[in-house]
Design a protein around this motif. Structure first.
Motif, PDB file in Angstrom:
ATOM      1  N   LEU A  32       0.837  -1.188   0.000  1.00  0.00           N
ATOM      2  CA  LEU A  32       0.000   0.000   0.000  1.00  0.00           C
ATOM      3  C   LEU A  32       0.877   1.245   0.000  1.00  0.00           C
ATOM      4  O   LEU A  32       1.747   1.402   0.858  1.00  0.00           O
ATOM      5  CB  LEU A  32      -0.918   0.005   1.228  1.00  0.00           C
ATOM      6  CG  LEU A  32      -1.888   1.169   1.330  1.00  0.00           C
ATOM      7  CD1 LEU A  32      -2.911   1.107   0.204  1.00  0.00           C
ATOM      8  CD2 LEU A  32      -2.592   1.135   2.675  1.00  0.00           C
ATOM      9  N   VAL A  33       0.696   2.109  -0.993  1.00  0.00           N
ATOM     10  CA  VAL A  33       1.367   3.406  -1.064  1.00  0.00           C
ATOM     11  C   VAL A  33       0.284   4.458  -1.287  1.00  0.00           C
ATOM     12  O   VAL A  33      -0.848   4.137  -1.644  1.00  0.00           O
ATOM     13  CB  VAL A  33       2.423   3.466  -2.194  1.00  0.00           C
ATOM     14  CG1 VAL A  33       3.547   2.484  -1.950  1.00  0.00           C
ATOM     15  CG2 VAL A  33       1.801   3.218  -3.545  1.00  0.00           C
ATOM     16  N   TYR A  34       0.629   5.707  -1.072  1.00  0.00           N
ATOM     17  CA  TYR A  34      -0.334   6.778  -1.284  1.00  0.00           C
ATOM     18  C   TYR A  34       0.075   7.605  -2.477  1.00  0.00           C
ATOM     19  O   TYR A  34       1.249   7.949  -2.642  1.00  0.00           O
ATOM     20  CB  TYR A  34      -0.456   7.640  -0.024  1.00  0.00           C
ATOM     21  CG  TYR A  34      -1.219   6.920   1.048  1.00  0.00           C
ATOM     22  CD1 TYR A  34      -2.596   7.047   1.135  1.00  0.00           C
ATOM     23  CD2 TYR A  34      -0.577   6.080   1.938  1.00  0.00           C
ATOM     24  CE1 TYR A  34      -3.319   6.354   2.097  1.00  0.00           C
ATOM     25  CE2 TYR A  34      -1.279   5.381   2.903  1.00  0.00           C
ATOM     26  CZ  TYR A  34      -2.645   5.528   2.975  1.00  0.00           C
ATOM     27  OH  TYR A  34      -3.360   4.837   3.919  1.00  0.00           O
ATOM     28  N   GLY A  35      -0.887   7.908  -3.344  1.00  0.00           N
ATOM     29  CA  GLY A  35      -0.628   8.663  -4.553  1.00  0.00           C
ATOM     30  C   GLY A  35      -1.836   9.510  -4.913  1.00  0.00           C
ATOM     31  O   GLY A  35      -2.624   9.895  -4.059  1.00  0.00           O
ATOM     32  N   ASN A  94      -0.306   8.853 -10.036  1.00  0.00           N
ATOM     33  CA  ASN A  94       0.892   9.570  -9.591  1.00  0.00           C
ATOM     34  C   ASN A  94       1.314   8.992  -8.250  1.00  0.00           C
ATOM     35  O   ASN A  94       0.503   8.941  -7.325  1.00  0.00           O
ATOM     36  CB  ASN A  94       0.600  11.067  -9.452  1.00  0.00           C
ATOM     37  CG  ASN A  94       0.170  11.672 -10.763  1.00  0.00           C
ATOM     38  OD1 ASN A  94       0.892  11.609 -11.740  1.00  0.00           O
ATOM     39  ND2 ASN A  94      -1.014  12.239 -10.807  1.00  0.00           N
ATOM     40  N   LEU A  95       2.566   8.559  -8.153  1.00  0.00           N
ATOM     41  CA  LEU A  95       3.078   7.911  -6.953  1.00  0.00           C
ATOM     42  C   LEU A  95       4.378   8.574  -6.514  1.00  0.00           C
ATOM     43  O   LEU A  95       5.070   9.180  -7.340  1.00  0.00           O
ATOM     44  CB  LEU A  95       3.336   6.427  -7.227  1.00  0.00           C
ATOM     45  CG  LEU A  95       2.142   5.596  -7.660  1.00  0.00           C
ATOM     46  CD1 LEU A  95       2.587   4.213  -8.105  1.00  0.00           C
ATOM     47  CD2 LEU A  95       1.131   5.498  -6.535  1.00  0.00           C
ATOM     48  N   PRO A  96       4.758   8.426  -5.251  1.00  0.00           N
ATOM     49  CA  PRO A  96       6.054   8.953  -4.806  1.00  0.00           C
ATOM     50  C   PRO A  96       7.198   8.303  -5.586  1.00  0.00           C
ATOM     51  O   PRO A  96       7.075   7.176  -6.076  1.00  0.00           O
ATOM     52  CB  PRO A  96       6.120   8.561  -3.331  1.00  0.00           C
ATOM     53  CG  PRO A  96       4.723   8.254  -2.927  1.00  0.00           C
ATOM     54  CD  PRO A  96       4.002   7.808  -4.161  1.00  0.00           C
ATOM     55  N   LEU A  97       8.311   9.012  -5.691  1.00  0.00           N
ATOM     56  CA  LEU A  97       9.458   8.502  -6.447  1.00  0.00           C
ATOM     57  C   LEU A  97       9.997   7.179  -5.910  1.00  0.00           C
ATOM     58  O   LEU A  97      10.561   6.384  -6.663  1.00  0.00           O
ATOM     59  CB  LEU A  97      10.587   9.539  -6.464  1.00  0.00           C
ATOM     60  CG  LEU A  97      10.360  10.750  -7.366  1.00  0.00           C
ATOM     61  CD1 LEU A  97      11.465  11.773  -7.163  1.00  0.00           C
ATOM     62  CD2 LEU A  97      10.268  10.333  -8.821  1.00  0.00           C
ATOM     63  N   ASP A  98       9.830   6.909  -4.611  1.00  0.00           N
ATOM     64  CA  ASP A  98      10.370   5.676  -4.039  1.00  0.00           C
ATOM     65  C   ASP A  98       9.391   4.501  -4.100  1.00  0.00           C
ATOM     66  O   ASP A  98       9.683   3.420  -3.597  1.00  0.00           O
ATOM     67  CB  ASP A  98      10.830   5.911  -2.600  1.00  0.00           C
ATOM     68  CG  ASP A  98       9.697   6.341  -1.686  1.00  0.00           C
ATOM     69  OD1 ASP A  98       8.591   6.644  -2.176  1.00  0.00           O
ATOM     70  OD2 ASP A  98       9.928   6.372  -0.459  1.00  0.00           O
ATOM     71  N   ALA A  99       8.231   4.658  -4.720  1.00  0.00           N
ATOM     72  CA  ALA A  99       7.270   3.554  -4.847  1.00  0.00           C
ATOM     73  C   ALA A  99       7.839   2.477  -5.766  1.00  0.00           C
ATOM     74  O   ALA A  99       8.401   2.794  -6.815  1.00  0.00           O
ATOM     75  CB  ALA A  99       5.939   4.068  -5.386  1.00  0.00           C
ATOM     76  N   PRO A 100       7.700   1.184  -5.408  1.00  0.00           N
ATOM     77  CA  PRO A 100       8.278   0.105  -6.224  1.00  0.00           C
ATOM     78  C   PRO A 100       7.424  -0.248  -7.442  1.00  0.00           C
ATOM     79  O   PRO A 100       7.077  -1.400  -7.664  1.00  0.00           O
ATOM     80  CB  PRO A 100       8.364  -1.056  -5.229  1.00  0.00           C
ATOM     81  CG  PRO A 100       7.227  -0.822  -4.302  1.00  0.00           C
ATOM     82  CD  PRO A 100       7.109   0.679  -4.179  1.00  0.00           C
ATOM     83  N   PRO A 160       6.800  17.838  -4.228  1.00  0.00           N
ATOM     84  CA  PRO A 160       7.749  16.724  -4.181  1.00  0.00           C
ATOM     85  C   PRO A 160       7.759  15.985  -5.523  1.00  0.00           C
ATOM     86  O   PRO A 160       6.811  16.077  -6.300  1.00  0.00           O
ATOM     87  CB  PRO A 160       7.198  15.831  -3.067  1.00  0.00           C
ATOM     88  CG  PRO A 160       5.756  16.178  -2.966  1.00  0.00           C
ATOM     89  CD  PRO A 160       5.628  17.611  -3.384  1.00  0.00           C
ATOM     90  N   GLY A 161       8.803  15.243  -5.783  1.00  0.00           N
ATOM     91  CA  GLY A 161       8.889  14.473  -7.012  1.00  0.00           C
ATOM     92  C   GLY A 161       7.862  13.346  -7.027  1.00  0.00           C
ATOM     93  O   GLY A 161       7.381  12.910  -5.989  1.00  0.00           O
ATOM     94  N   PHE A 162       7.514  12.884  -8.229  1.00  0.00           N
ATOM     95  CA  PHE A 162       6.552  11.796  -8.345  1.00  0.00           C
ATOM     96  C   PHE A 162       6.759  11.037  -9.642  1.00  0.00           C
ATOM     97  O   PHE A 162       7.431  11.502 -10.564  1.00  0.00           O
ATOM     98  CB  PHE A 162       5.110  12.314  -8.244  1.00  0.00           C
ATOM     99  CG  PHE A 162       4.726  13.310  -9.313  1.00  0.00           C
ATOM    100  CD1 PHE A 162       4.170  12.893 -10.513  1.00  0.00           C
ATOM    101  CD2 PHE A 162       4.919  14.665  -9.112  1.00  0.00           C
ATOM    102  CE1 PHE A 162       3.809  13.805 -11.486  1.00  0.00           C
ATOM    103  CE2 PHE A 162       4.556  15.597 -10.080  1.00  0.00           C
ATOM    104  CZ  PHE A 162       4.002  15.165 -11.274  1.00  0.00           C
TER     105      PHE A 162
END
Length: 119
Positions: A32-35, A59-65, A107-109
């Motif tokens: 689970l990630v937040y985007g 759109n997801l954070p840059l560190d999302a796998p 932040p980056g995404f």
């Protein structure tokens, strides 16, 4: 980024192989990630009830796998992540996701197009 998004990750190798020599994997997991989710394309008939969405921008954070994900699962409201936007259907990433580096205000995404998994 406030929308819960599930990334379906392949299970660990079991050490066994199928009849064709391909490695078998354990059950998948969902991270689970937040985007942020936006409709990508839609078709509309004269009757508003016949509108269909064919895909989404995710759109997801840059560190999302995202690169290791076999599928993307879109969820509902942040306070109820078990309520799915897509009735539990999985989506595949289409094309190459874009990377937007972070700046002073945002932040980056990662921005990826996803379409419904069929067949």
């Amino acid at each position: 980024m406030t929308e819960p998004v599930g990334l379906r990750l392949r299970g660990q190798p079991t050490g066994e192989y199928d009849d064709y020599g391909n490695p078998e994997y354990g059950p998948p997991t969902t991270k689970l990630v937040y985007g942020w989710i936006e409709p990508r394309t839609s078709g509309e008939n004269t009757n508003a009830r016949e509108q269909q969405t064919y895909g989404y921008w995710v759109n997801l954070p840059l560190d999302a796998p995202l690169a290791g994900a076999d599928a993307v699962v879109l969820f509902g409201l942040p306070d109820n992540p078990n309520q799915t936007v897509t009735d539990g259907e999985e989506y595949h990433v289409i094309g190459e996701p874009g990377r937007q580096p972070g700046g002073f205000l945002v932040p980056g995404f990662i921005k990826a197009a996803v379409e419904k998994v069929t067949g």
